[in-house]
Design an enzyme around this catalytic site. Sequence first.
Site, PDB file in Angstrom:
ATOM      1  N   ALA A  64       0.860  -1.185   0.000  1.00  0.00           N
ATOM      2  CA  ALA A  64       0.000   0.000   0.000  1.00  0.00           C
ATOM      3  C   ALA A  64       0.893   1.230   0.000  1.00  0.00           C
ATOM      4  CB  ALA A  64      -0.887  -0.017   1.237  1.00  0.00           C
ATOM      5  N   GLY A 107       0.686  -5.166   0.928  1.00  0.00           N
ATOM      6  CA  GLY A 107      -0.512  -5.227   0.079  1.00  0.00           C
ATOM      7  C   GLY A 107      -0.214  -5.851  -1.281  1.00  0.00           C
ATOM      8  N   GLU A 110      -0.457  -9.450  -0.706  1.00  0.00           N
ATOM      9  CA  GLU A 110      -1.885  -9.729  -0.492  1.00  0.00           C
ATOM     10  C   GLU A 110      -2.662  -9.673  -1.810  1.00  0.00           C
ATOM     11  OE1 GLU A 110      -2.548  -8.261   4.055  1.00  0.00           O
ATOM     12  OE2 GLU A 110      -2.074  -6.731   2.608  1.00  0.00           O
ATOM     13  N   GLU A 130       4.950  -5.335   7.018  1.00  0.00           N
ATOM     14  CA  GLU A 130       4.243  -4.253   7.726  1.00  0.00           C
ATOM     15  C   GLU A 130       4.748  -4.080   9.152  1.00  0.00           C
ATOM     16  OE1 GLU A 130       2.826  -6.669   5.928  1.00  0.00           O
ATOM     17  OE2 GLU A 130       1.126  -5.938   4.767  1.00  0.00           O
TER      18      GLU A 130
END
Length: 256
Positions: A64, A107, A110, A130
């Site tokens: 992200a 992300g 993911e 993260e």
Amino acid sequence: MSELILSKTQGHIGIATLNRPEVLNALSAELMDRLIEVLTGYDNDPSIYVLVLAGSERVFAAGADIGEMAEASVVDMSERNNLARWLRIKAIRKPIIAAVSGYALGGGCELAMHCDMIVASESAKFGQPEINIGVMPGAGGTQRLTRAIGKFRAMEMVLAGRFLSAKEAYDAGLVTRVVAKEQFLDEALRLAETLATKPPLALKAAKEAVLAVDNLSLNSGLEYERRLFYSLFATDDQKEGMRAFMEKRKPEYKGR
Ligand code: DAK
């Protein structure tokens, strides 16, 4: 401004390519919105049977966009309702093949795990780092990774932030196949072409059945599979597939 997502079709294949190279394809809200638009467009297009989601040779996605989150409050984060974006990707019914080279982090990892198969280049690196920036996975990493590779290796990735090489990811069951760097996209397209020769309604039903394993007990899953299996006997493609076999010819599927 350049396109955040490049999109093109090749026969029955819809290809979406992440294109924000200056920040290693960081998944900004705007990029995610555009990605959802492209993927759902393919999902709703009857001429498309299979989707390929690719990054560049250098990077799939480094996660992200940290800049968008750095100063956010809890209220900001929950009001942005980012989760809704990921649910739109989860809701895609056609098979998605991820073509991953370089980093697939946070992300990005993911996002690859939202796909149904992952073709990786030898240079691919999968990680959920993260923890290094004060948080933890938020788009399914703790759940999908653990289901894919098991608790003990997932814990090391999520808690220690360790990356898996392409080979380790393959050995752990996170990746469908690993190929040379120059070939990752061609290989993903080859796999997509194979799927594109199959009956599209059966592809969607089979994807749905495999994904149901995460939510159902074995008995419920078997029941669910049986119902989907029977439902395919309402399709023209089932008749075509079985007749073509009997007549020793290639089937011609129509997605009906
Ligand atoms: N966001 C923003 N910018 C990024 C970025 C990211 N995730 N990753 C890299 N960049 C930018 C760098 O800041 C740098 O910009 P400039 O300095 O050139 O302006 C440029 O991309 C090139 O990066 P580097 O110079 O760092 O390149 P290196 O080759 O040296 O290092 C690296 C590559 C991938 C190891 C490194 O860039 C890195 O560690 N990146 C961050 C990886 C990371 O921590 N990813 C996890 C992010 S958190 C949610 C759902 C999901 C999420 C959150 C919420 N909800 C449903 C609510 C997901 C969270 C995450 O993914």
